[in-house]
Scaffold this motif. Sequence first.
Motif: not given
Length: 162
Positions: A62-72, A122-130
């Motif tokens: 899975l992709a990491r953020g622009a800073d190389g980190t990821r919320n696990n 952009a910035g996770g502004a869009e949210r959808e129920l999965t």
Amino acid sequence: MTVSPASVSGAEYYAHDGYYTIDEGPSEWMGEGAQRLGLEGRVKADQFAQIIDGVLPDGTELARGADGTRNNGTDLTFSAPKSVSLVGLIGGDKRVIEAHRNAVRETMIWAEEKLALARSGAGGAERELTGNLVQAHFHHDLSRALDPQVHTHCVVANMNSP
């Protein structure tokens, strides 16, 4: 019952002393997301480590953020009151332990249906129920200090399965 949330750092924390994935207590994969990924039955340490570190069973990372980190992900610990633990573990009434586990399962089914979100844009502004979560449940009857404590760790991976 109380719920304590904690951020998931990485698989190495969960591998420490085998608290989560050895035979200390039963475990199970839960959630529509886990089912879609083919994760079922007992949680195996190697599968769990990959999921927490953002690697799908097919090897996709899975992709990491622009800073190389990821919320696990998030570890939601559901703890039964001490009286329930004593009745179930010392008094031997296994019904209260199963009632705790069923309450946790039903709560997480509800959460998956009503609260599971994916962010995009952009910035996770869009949210959808999965409607899907990848969850690993670890059922324990002792605290790390070896006190009677019925509790379940529900580790919810930060991923949206295909």
